[in-house]
Every structure is written in C-alpha cells, then in structure tokens.
Design an enzyme around this catalytic site. Structure first.
Site, short mmCIF file in Angstrom:
data_model
loop_
_atom_site.label_atom_id
_atom_site.label_comp_id
_atom_site.label_asym_id
_atom_site.label_seq_id
_atom_site.Cartn_x
_atom_site.Cartn_y
_atom_site.Cartn_z
N GLU A 53 0.86 -1.18 0.00
CA GLU A 53 0.00 0.00 0.00
C GLU A 53 0.89 1.24 0.00
O GLU A 53 1.81 1.33 0.83
CB GLU A 53 -0.89 0.02 1.24
CG GLU A 53 -1.89 -1.10 1.33
CD GLU A 53 -2.69 -1.03 2.62
OE1 GLU A 53 -3.48 -0.07 2.77
OE2 GLU A 53 -2.50 -1.91 3.48
N ARG A 107 5.26 -13.87 9.45
CA ARG A 107 5.74 -12.50 9.27
C ARG A 107 7.03 -12.29 10.06
O ARG A 107 7.32 -13.04 11.00
CB ARG A 107 4.67 -11.48 9.67
CG ARG A 107 4.39 -11.41 11.15
CD ARG A 107 3.34 -10.33 11.43
NE ARG A 107 3.84 -9.01 11.08
CZ ARG A 107 3.06 -7.94 11.03
NH1 ARG A 107 1.77 -8.03 11.28
NH2 ARG A 107 3.59 -6.77 10.72
N LYS A 136 2.71 -0.14 10.46
CA LYS A 136 2.73 1.13 9.74
C LYS A 136 2.06 2.24 10.54
O LYS A 136 2.46 3.40 10.47
CB LYS A 136 2.05 0.98 8.38
CG LYS A 136 2.99 0.52 7.28
CD LYS A 136 2.36 0.72 5.92
CE LYS A 136 3.32 0.30 4.82
NZ LYS A 136 2.71 0.46 3.49
#
Length: 794
Positions: A279, A499, A509
């Site tokens: 993103e 992850r 983020k």
C-alpha cells in the site's frame, strides 16, 4: 619468481572454485588444502564445467571431490555426468552413489542397478510428502501432544525419509515444522523451559594424553538448498485450495475448473507470476524485505515475473512520495519488477465485476452505519437490507457511482455468511463512497473498492500463479476463494508464511507513522527505524538484509521474535568484507610528543584492509604523524591496573601503524582530576613492545587541527524486546538511542568521502556517511558496533 607464479595459480583456482558456486570462505580454505584443491580441480575438468555451473551442482561437485571412494576412481566420470545433468541432485543420492561405487571398486557396473540404488528418476511430489507427514503425525499424535515442542523431530524426519528416501529433505522439514505448528500452535513459556537432567556419575578419571582433533572443512549444508521448492507448478493448480464451511452445513470446495486453468496457462505460457502488493501509505520496512524475497525470489527462481502492484484502494492515505519511494527501494533491494501496476488500473473491471456479483445475488447495497455493522457482526445478525431485490441493489449501486448518495450512507457488501465461524465471512464490504480524488486515477471515481474485494480479483485478472502473504491473512482465504468462485474467475494458489518481527522496534505502519508525524524520530529514513530507507541511511547494504531474511526461511511455523543482534550479524559479515578501515577519535585527548621536533611530519602507511599485502599500494592510505596526536579520552587513566591496556603515567602503548609512546607527564585542570593534556615520548626504534594498541589521529601540519567530523551513535530504539505489546509503547523509547558527537577527529583520508560510503573506524565499529554531510563537515552514522553477540548456525 616461483612464489609469484604459485600465487597466480592459486588466484586462478580461487576464481574457478567461485565460478562453480562455492562461497568465498569454502573456496579459500580449499585453495589452502593441496589435496582437496587437486581433487576438486580434477572433478571440475572431468565434469566439463570450467566456465562455471549452478551453485547446487557446484556444491555436489565439492562433495564428490572430498568424499568419493578412491578405490573406484574409474567410475567417477559416470557419476559426474549424472550430477551435471541433474539426474543426481540431492546429498542423499550422492551418498548412495558413493556406497555403490565403493562396493563395485574397479569392476564393471550396470547402469540400471546404479540408477535404482541412487533413486535416479524418482520424483517425490510435494503432495506425497505432505501425505506421509500427515500419516506420521497421525500415528504419533498422542506422543506429540504430550511432548509438544520437545518432540524428537529427527525421529519424525527419519520415518518420512524411510518411506521416501529420495524426498527433498528441505521440503520434508518444512512440512514437519508446519504440521507441528498446526497441531500445537504457538510455543508457550512452558515449551521453552529447560528440562533439568539428573547428573550422571562421572567415570573414574583416566590419565591419558590429550588427543589432537583436526577440524575438516565441511561442504555447504542442505540449508543452502532452494527455499522455493515447496511451491507447486502453475499447471498443478487444479486441486482444492480450501474448503469454506457454511453455517447451514454446506461446504464449498474451491478449485479451478479444467477450462479456467487451461485458459490461464494459455495466457501466461505456463510462467510463474507473483506480485508484491504494498500500500502506498508509508515507507517499506524490513518485513517488506521478506515479502520481496518470497515474491520476487520465487518468480526469479522459476524464470517468471513478479508484478510490483500498488494496492491503492484508499485515496486518503496514499501519496506520490510513497509511490516513488517504493519503486526506488525495490530496485535498491536488487529486484526488478516484471511490470508496475496499480489496483486503480482495474477500477473499471472491478466495478463491472461488482455489478455482475449483484446480478448473481452475491452482493447487496447496505445502509447500516459502521457502528451498526459492528453490532450486527458481533451478534451474527443479517443486515435488514441483505435480502433487498437485485434490481434495487443495482440501481442504488449505480447511484453510488454517480455520486448521488452521501458519503457514509451506503456500502456494497458481499452476501457471504453472517453466521459463519469465520468472521472474515461476515458480509465483507466491497465498496465505499469517498468523495476524494485519487492520486493515480484522478477524480473519475467516488466509490472505491475494499482490500477484501479488490485484492483477490486483481490477482486473478493479472493471472497471478502464486499469491503469497503473511499468516495474519490466513483467515481471509475463505473470502478470497469465495469471491473468485462466485464470479467464476481463475483462482491463484495462496500460501501464507510467518511474518518477520524484530526485537526492540516496531513494524506496524500505524506506529511507524505516529513516530514520524509526532517527530519522535527524524523522518521515515531515521537510521534507528527498521524502514528500508532508515537501514540504508544507517549504512546497511541490501545484500546484508537479503541474507538476513533468507536465513529466516519462508516456513509457516516460526512466528517468534527475531533478536536484533541476528540482523547485526549479517550486517557485520557484509561490511567486514566491503568497508575500508580508517581511524577516528570520538572524544579527543591531546598528547604532545616531546622528543619529536615541532613541525616534523612523518607520513606513515595505514591498512585499509586487515589482509593487505606490502606490495599492494591501493590497500594502504597515508596517515600523518606529528608531535601533536589525539587519542580517545577513555584510553587514558591516571591509575594503572594489570587488566588495563590503555595509557597511564609511566606506561607505554603502541599507536597503531606508528610508534610506541610512553606517558611522561600529565597536565591537569584546576580541579586536579580533569586531564587537559598528556606529555609523552615516542620510541623511534620500535624496540619496546607494549601490549596495548590504540587508534589515534594527529595534526596534519603545525597548528592545524585534524579533520573535524560529526559522529552519530545509534542504539536500539526501544528498551523492551517487544514494545508493540505495551499499552504505552511510546514510553518505552530509549532516551539514549541517538548520541551525537559534534567534534570528532578523523584522518585526512576521509576528507573526500561521499554520502553512502562505509568504513570501519578501528576499535569503534562500522560507519556510513550521512546525507546531512556538507562540504564543510562530514557526518557519519554508526551502522553497527564491532562486537558480535550472535553466532551464526553455520
């Protein structure tokens, strides 16, 4: 002359060994061993790979050179043909070949018997491995549940290999790890507790002489094998991806039809196509480095392509700054996108498919507020507008598109299963109204698709073969495949991996954005952050980052917190080979050499590299030595001690690359404690041999101070290992994470350093030139200290 020719031959051999894929350490150790060098050189010639070969083949050739039975050398060329043609491609096959040839000796052999013994042509599929792993786990389920993570994985591994001796061990281990995690879940504190073993009685001491143990350089381990072998081929994507269990008892088994798969393969030519879909709402961090390694790495290994696709469905959070950064940092990390696309490129397609979804009765326009949607989901209740007529939803959706409905007054929701046990099937939102121009699409749209609707749909439209993501998206598999099934679209193969979480930092983020916007740090590229821009500014190379993430693997089972010093280990490994040495004094203390004439300047040679040879002029730099030198203030004490190797009154030390000096006098401030200056004499003959060695910087000419530089010392950003778990995580910020030394002294050699140059400041650590540097003053960031608290598992 003979020595030079010998060195030349060794250099050629080293180059040859590197060409077949040996790592530099193994290659150098091989050149130092005459016997192994002769064997490997002969093997390379026999195999016909003088111009080099694939690393996997090279590793097998190294094993042949070091382990092949000497009683059967006549058959070695046969084995090498099988290795170079990839008919023998695993260590287990090679070991079987050694046993076969050892037994045969000089006698003739039958190739069919040899192939049978070595598993030539035997391909054990991923499905067979998975099936056998499941069977082994089912057989030992009770024991595993009882012993949990203390289960002897080696025994499980052995049972699988007993049935499939030619199965790829890397894949076997990955499936065992994955199955363990599936059965047991996360490790608990109890799993990590050490079992206290009863001490065995010591046998009577035998007064034998110690036996010398000679260590032998081992060939590269199986950890260097291809980590992407677990993924299926595109043509095998016809099996059931997932089962969606509905609350009414029905089960949807999602898979591609023969027609859909054939159409997909025709469009792609059977190539592997992956995507890296960030993103554009912030800077990429080290977690994205792992995602790139998986997405771009798989495509590269299979000869395919990886899309860089900007997931730009939220116009309010996206900026061109972030888009430009992502493209630039992807290339810096060493990856080349097959094509750069945007989700917004497909807005028209997505809209038309949403209309089709409504027509098929799988979506409806809803008027619930966000709070009402939340409440109804918690109660597993259907929206009052869920069963409105299709024609009505089509009309309202068109009005949403035309901007006739106010923002927040309507959404398009997928008609999934509000009573499901999976909350990601609770009629997810497909479209929202937002009267916000889009950075890429302009002001054409006032409705924007959600991630849950757009992500899987664009994966299908771009003919992605492998849709790879982190484990938190696993629960979204059901909605991913439900939507593609509902629209009769091609279904990519989805696989989730663990992850990457690194200690003493945050990778969310939202948290990173807060640190930046509230100015807790100095921007997205602050060297204390684990953003890729921050790591680069700190002096970390992309090679070190990729080595770090490769070491983590791409399995589903390791969800633990990775210690920061493990990353530091890879940084040191890289910089130790690439960073030139130099001398810088952080806290200068003046030393006056009383027996060296004032104005006398001696130009001495200092090494840029530890292994620099005397005849390599480029491996040295000139450092001036005068009667005014500066040492670290911490390298002087008024009181000496036995375990102290620095300078003290009446004591001698060696100035690196220069001369021994002996402290003859100390000038103190009025407080009688603060040292202002040291007087010393140097030993021009170098006859004295002090134990202590200090770095130093001298005045380059009379009355002129050394090169003045700013040095920034960085430490861990947070005090706790896992600050993300803390409610008040900002209170955990390390107040000493950044220390600025405005006036350090450096050798003249550094005067021409430019932004990005890296150095090892002797005895201090690795440093990089920062972008804040000016023509008047250089600024250096400490990348990592010299001390290594993490040991590689190699």
């Amino acid at each position: 002359m003979t020595v030079k020719n010998e060195n030349l031959d060794k250099d050629k051999l080293l180059e040859q060994f590197l060409r077949i894929g040996l790592d530099e350490r193994t290659a150098r150790n091989t050149v130092a061993n005459n016997k192994v060098t002769a064997n490997l050189n002969a093997v390379i010639h026999e195999a016909g790979v003088l111009e080099g070969c694939d690393k996997a083949i090279g590793n097998l050739l190294y094993t042949v050179a070091t382990k092949y039975p000497t009683n059967a050398l006549v058959h070695r060329p046969i084995l090498l043909k099988y290795v170079t043609s990839n008919k023998i491609k695993m260590p287990a096959q090679l070991e079987a070949a050694f046993s076969f040839f050892s037994a045969a000796g000089q006698e003739d052999i039958k190739l069919n018997e040899f192939e049978d013994k070595c598993g030539v042509g035997v391909e054990v599929s991923v499905e067979e491995i998975e099936k056998t792993v499941n069977e082994v786990f089912e057989e030992h389920k009770n024991e595993i549940l009882e012993q949990r993570y203390r289960t002897n994985v080696g025994d499980l591994f052995g049972q699988v290999r007993k049935k499939h001796p030619w199965a790829d061990p890397k894949i076997v281990k990955q499936y065992i790890d994955s199955k363990l995690f599936e059965l047991l879940g996360e490790r608990t504190a109890a799993d990590n507790e050490k079992i206290v073993k009863k001490k065995k009685e010591k046998p009577a001491k035998v007064d034998d002489k110690p036996v010398a143990i000679v260590s032998v350089e081992q060939p590269p381990s199986e950890e260097d094998l291809n980590p992407y072998l677990i993924f299926p081929r595109p043509e095998d994507n016809y099996k059931v991806h997932t089962e969606v269990f509905f609350s009414n008892g029905t089960i949807l088994r999602c898979c591609n039809t023969k027609e859909l798969l054939e159409k997909h393969l025709k469009a792609t030519g059977g190539r592997v196509l992956t995507r890296f879909p960030p993103e554009p709402n912030g800077y990429l961090h080290i977690g994205h480095a792992k995602a790139m390694f998986v997405d771009f790495g798989l495509a590269k290994e299979r000869g395919g392509g990886c899309y860089l696709r900007y997931d730009d469905t939220n116009p309010e959070a996206e900026k061109k700054e972030y888009i430009d950064h992502i493209e630039e940092i992807v290339k810096w990390m060493g990856w080349e996108p097959f094509k750069i696309t945007y989700t917004s490129d497909y807005f028209q397609d997505l809209y038309e498919l949403a209309v089709e979804l409504i027509r098929r009765g799988h979506a409806y326009v809803d008027h619930q507020t966000p709070d009402e949607i939340k409440e109804y989901r918690e109660k597993k209740m259907n929206s009052p507008w869920r069963d409105r007529p299709v024609a009505e939803s089509l009309k309202l959706f068109d009005e949403m598109k035309q901007g006739l409905i106010e923002e927040g007054k309507a959404t398009l929701r997928m008609k999934q299963d509000m009573q499901s046990d999976n909350f990601n099937m609770y009629d997810l939102i497909a479209y929202r109204i937002k009267f916000t121009p889009h950075p890429h699409a302009g002001d054409k749209w006032c409705i924007y698709p959600s991630y849950d609707y757009a992500h899987c749909t664009v994966d299908s439209l771009e003919n992605i073969t492998h849709s790879l993501c982190t484990l938190e998206f696993e629960t979204r598999r059901a909605s991913y495949y439900w939507l593609l099934h509902a629209l009769d679209l091609y279904q990519p193969y989805v696989w989730e991996y663990s992850r990457l979480n690194v200690s003493n930092n945050v990778l969310s983020k939202r948290k990173l954005n807060r640190l930046v916007t509230e100015k807790w740090v100095d921007g997205w590229d602050d060297p204390r952050l684990l953003t890729l821009a921050g790591l680069r500014r700190r002096g970390v190379t992309s090679t070190a980052i990729n080595a770090f993430v490769r070491g983590m693997g791409i399995t589903r089972s390791d969800c633990s917190l990775i210690q920061f010093n493990r990353l530091e280990y890879h940084i040191r490994e890289e910089l130790n080979k690439t960073a030139a040495r130099a001398m810088v004094v952080l806290q200068p203390l003046k030393v006056v050499i009383t027996n060296l004439e004032n104005g006398s300047i001696l130009d001495l040679d200092a090494k840029k590299w530890p292994e620099a040879q005397a005849d390599e002029a480029s491996a040295f730099y000139k450092v001036p030595f005068s009667n005014i030198v500066y040492i670290e203030r911490s390298d002087f004490r008024l009181k000496d001690s036995k375990d102290y190797y620095g300078l003290a009154p009446g004591k001698s030390v060696l100035l690196r690359y220069a001369y021994p000096i002996k402290c003859t006098d100390v000038i103190l401030a009025d407080d009688k404690e603060t040292v202002l200056e040291i007087r010393a004499e140097y030993d021009a003959s170098k006859k004295s041999k002090p134990k202590g060695v200090l770095h130093w910087v001298a005045q380059p000419s009379p009355g002129v101070n050394p090169l003045n530089v700013e040095v920034r010392l960085f430490d861990k950003l947070f005090l706790s290992e896992n600050p993300a778990e803390l409610d008040d995580w900002l209170a955990d910020l390390n107040p000493h994470s950044k220390v600025v030394i405005p006036s350090a002294y450096a050798v003249p050699e550094l005067r021409n350093a430019v932004v990005g140059d890296t150095f090892q400041f002797e005895r201090l650590g690795y440093f990089a030139v920062d972008k804040d540097s000016t023509p008047e003053k250089l600024v250096f960031n400490r990348t990592v200290t010299l001390r290594d608290s993490y040991k590689s598992s190699k």
